[in-house]
Design a protein around this motif. Structure first.
Motif, PDB file in Angstrom:
ATOM      1  N   MET A   1       4.206   3.827  -3.406  1.00 45.34           N
ATOM      2  CA  MET A   1       4.441   4.915  -4.352  1.00 45.34           C
ATOM      3  C   MET A   1       4.985   6.121  -3.611  1.00 45.34           C
ATOM      4  SD  MET A   1       1.754   6.767  -6.911  1.00 45.34           S
ATOM      5  CE  MET A   1       1.766   5.314  -7.944  1.00 45.34           C
ATOM      6  N   GLN A  98       5.248  -4.294   0.209  1.00 46.53           N
ATOM      7  CA  GLN A  98       5.179  -3.190  -0.749  1.00 46.53           C
ATOM      8  C   GLN A  98       3.966  -2.302  -0.520  1.00 46.53           C
ATOM      9  OE1 GLN A  98       7.269  -2.168  -3.388  1.00 46.53           O
ATOM     10  NE2 GLN A  98       8.692  -3.426  -2.264  1.00 46.53           N
ATOM     11  N   ASN A  99       2.942  -2.833   0.127  1.00 45.34           N
ATOM     12  CA  ASN A  99       1.770  -2.017   0.451  1.00 45.34           C
ATOM     13  C   ASN A  99       1.359  -2.349   1.876  1.00 45.34           C
ATOM     14  OD1 ASN A  99      -0.605  -0.661   0.705  1.00 45.34           O
ATOM     15  ND2 ASN A  99      -1.440  -1.287  -1.262  1.00 45.34           N
ATOM     16  N   PHE A 183       4.158   1.613  -1.695  1.00 46.29           N
ATOM     17  CA  PHE A 183       3.106   2.505  -2.151  1.00 46.29           C
ATOM     18  C   PHE A 183       1.838   2.222  -1.346  1.00 46.29           C
ATOM     19  CE2 PHE A 183       2.691  -1.347  -4.659  1.00 46.29           C
ATOM     20  CZ  PHE A 183       1.329  -1.579  -4.623  1.00 46.29           C
ATOM     21  N   THR A 184       0.850   3.042  -1.523  1.00 47.31           N
ATOM     22  CA  THR A 184      -0.393   2.820  -0.789  1.00 47.31           C
ATOM     23  C   THR A 184      -1.573   2.837  -1.758  1.00 47.31           C
ATOM     24  OG1 THR A 184      -0.424   5.170  -0.232  1.00 47.31           O
ATOM     25  CG2 THR A 184       0.508   3.691   1.387  1.00 47.31           C
ATOM     26  N   SER A 186      -3.234   3.814  -5.022  1.00 43.50           N
ATOM     27  CA  SER A 186      -2.750   4.255  -6.333  1.00 43.50           C
ATOM     28  C   SER A 186      -3.583   5.407  -6.898  1.00 43.50           C
ATOM     29  CB  SER A 186      -2.797   3.081  -7.316  1.00 43.50           C
ATOM     30  OG  SER A 186      -2.047   1.994  -6.823  1.00 43.50           O
ATOM     31  N   PRO A 187      -3.006   6.189  -7.817  1.00 40.69           N
ATOM     32  CA  PRO A 187      -3.753   7.277  -8.444  1.00 40.69           C
ATOM     33  C   PRO A 187      -5.011   6.768  -9.140  1.00 40.69           C
ATOM     34  CG  PRO A 187      -1.414   7.487  -8.905  1.00 40.69           C
ATOM     35  CD  PRO A 187      -1.600   6.150  -8.263  1.00 40.69           C
ATOM     36  N   HIS A 188      -6.132   7.457  -8.900  1.00 46.50           N
ATOM     37  CA  HIS A 188      -7.407   7.029  -9.461  1.00 46.50           C
ATOM     38  C   HIS A 188      -8.429   8.154  -9.354  1.00 46.50           C
ATOM     39  CE1 HIS A 188      -7.882   6.526  -5.133  1.00 46.50           C
ATOM     40  NE2 HIS A 188      -9.194   6.570  -5.309  1.00 46.50           N
ATOM     41  N   GLN A 245      -4.578  10.386  -4.904  1.00 44.25           N
ATOM     42  CA  GLN A 245      -3.951   9.217  -4.301  1.00 44.25           C
ATOM     43  C   GLN A 245      -3.771   9.453  -2.805  1.00 44.25           C
ATOM     44  OE1 GLN A 245      -0.145   8.752  -6.216  1.00 44.25           O
ATOM     45  NE2 GLN A 245       0.764  10.523  -5.220  1.00 44.25           N
ATOM     46  N   GLY A 303      -6.280   4.896 -12.777  1.00 43.34           N
ATOM     47  CA  GLY A 303      -6.244   6.299 -13.168  1.00 43.34           C
ATOM     48  C   GLY A 303      -7.620   6.816 -13.538  1.00 43.34           C
TER      49      GLY A 303
END
Length: 312
Positions: A1, A98-99, A183-184, A186-188, A245, A303
Motif C-alpha cells: 500500500m 506484494q507484501n 503494501f505492508t 493494512s489500515p486497521h 497502518q 479497518g
C-alpha cells in the motif's frame, strides 16, 4: 500500500513526558494530556517512562538479529496455518512480492509455553522475557492514567485485563526492494485494549486523522501508545480506537515491536457502569472478549468494521 499523505509535524499526536508522575499536580497534568490525546487522536507518545533504555536497545537488537538469520532457521518456528485460529511463531513474507513484511508473533504470560519462540540469538529468550515483564508494569501505569482521565478509580480498567501480553514484531524491507504497489500492514484498529509500540527509530506508522494519513515521527527512547477497541468500548466512546497502518521506509529496514494488552477471553466487556446514567446510555454491546476476538480472527485486519459492529 502506498504511503498516505503526510501533514506537518505540528499536527502529529502529542509527545507526553511522564517525569515526576508521582507528584500529585504533575500527575493531574499528565492525566489531562493523555485523556485529551485519547479523545482527539487515540494515539500519543511517551517519554521519561522509566523503562530501562539499555533493555529497550537490547530488545531491538535481538529481534533484528533474529530477522537477519538464514531462512531455514526462521522457518524452523514457522507459525502453523490454523483456519480461524491465532497461531504463534514466524510468518514469512508473501511469495508474490506484494507484501515483503515478515513478522513474529508470540504470547507471553505465566501460563504460556515457549513453543514458537526463537532459540537464536542465544540471548533472545532472556532479553524478551525481561522486556515483557517491564512492559507489563508500564501498561498497568498507563491503564491507571486512562482510568483517572475518565474520572474512575485508578485500578478500574486494569481489572478487566489479563496477565498475558501478545508481542508482534514486524520487519519491513525498504521500498527500493519492493514492487511498485507493495503494501505492508493494512489500515486497521487494534482489537485489544492497549498497544505500546517500540521502533528502531525509522518512521512508518501512520494514523488516520480528519480523513488524512498522518505519519508519526519517532522520538528516541519513546513508546507510541494507542487505544484499542476494548478501551473504546469500556470508555463508552470517549476514548477512540483509530485507523492506523504501517509502511516501509525507502532505504532503511524498519523494525516495530508491538506489545498488546487485552482482557482475558472470558472477560465480559461493555461500557463501564460507573460511566453510565440517563444522560449517558451505553453506546456499545456487551460481549465476552473471546467472542469479539474470535470475529477478528475470522475477518482479519478490516479497518474499523469490528468496532462499528459493536455499537448499539
Amino acid at each position: 500500500m502506498p504511503m498516505g499523505e503526510e501533514v506537518p509535524a505540528a499536527e502529529e499526536p502529542p509527545v507526553i513526558d511522564l517525569s515526576d508522575i508521582t507528584k500529585p499536580e504533575r500527575r493531574r497534568e499528565i492525566v489531562r494530556s493523555i485523556s485529551e490525546a485519547c479523545e482527539t487522536w487515540g494515539f500519543f507518545q511517551i517519554t521519561n517512562h522509566g523503562l530501562d533504555e539499555a533493555l529497550m536497545k537490547r530488545t531491538i537488537e535481538v529481534f533484528t538479529e533474529f530477522f537477519q538469520l538464514p531462512d531455514e532457521e526462521k522457518l524452523s518456528i514457522e507459525a502453523p496455518q490454523v483456519p480461524g485460529g491465532h497461531s504463534q511463531g514466524y510468518f514469512r513474507p508473501r511469495k508474490d512480492g506484494q507484501n515483503a513484511t515478515e513478522f513474529l508473533y508470540n504470547l507471553y504470560g505465566p501460563e504460556e509455553d515457549i513453543d514458537g519462540r526463537p532459540s537464536q540469538p542465544p540471548s533472545f529468550q532472556s532479553t524478551v522475557e525481561a522486556y515483557v515483564e517491564a512492559m507489563d508494569g508500564l501498561s498497568r501505569e498507563i491503564l491507571g492514567l486512562l482510568s483517572e482521565g475518565l474520572g474512575l478509580p485508578r485500578t478500574t480498567l486494569q481489572l478487566y485485563m489479563g496477565s498475558t501480553h501478545g508481542v508482534r514484531t514486524n520487519y519491513y524491507q525498504p521500498t527500493q526492494n519492493l514492487l511498485e504497489n507493495a503494501f505492508t500492514v493494512s489500515p486497521h484498529s487494534d482489537p485489544g485494549a492497549l498497544t505500546l509500540l517500540l521502533t528502531n527509530d525509522v518512521s512508518g506508522t501512520q494514523v488516520k486523522k480528519d480523513d488524512r494519513w498522518v505519519q508519526i515521527s519517532p522520538v528516541p527512547c519513546s513508546f507510541l501508545v494507542n487505544v484499542g477497541d476494548q478501551i473504546e468500548i469500556l470508555s463508552n466512546g470517549r476514548y477512540m480506537s483509530v485507523l492506523h497502518q504501517g509502511v516501509p521506509d525507502e532505504v532503511q529496514h524498519r523494525l516495530t515491536i508491538a506489545t498488546f494488552t487485552h482482557p482475558l477471553p472470558s472477560t465480559v466487556v461493555g461500557p463501564v457502569p460507573l460511566l453510565l446514567d440517563k444522560s449517558h446510555p451505553p453506546l456499545y454491546k456487551t460481549q465476552t472478549y473471546s467472542s469479539y476476538f474470535g470475529t477478528f480472527l475470522t475477518k482479519g485486519l478490516v479497518g474499523r468494521s469490528l468496532i462499528e459492529e459493536a455499537k448499539i
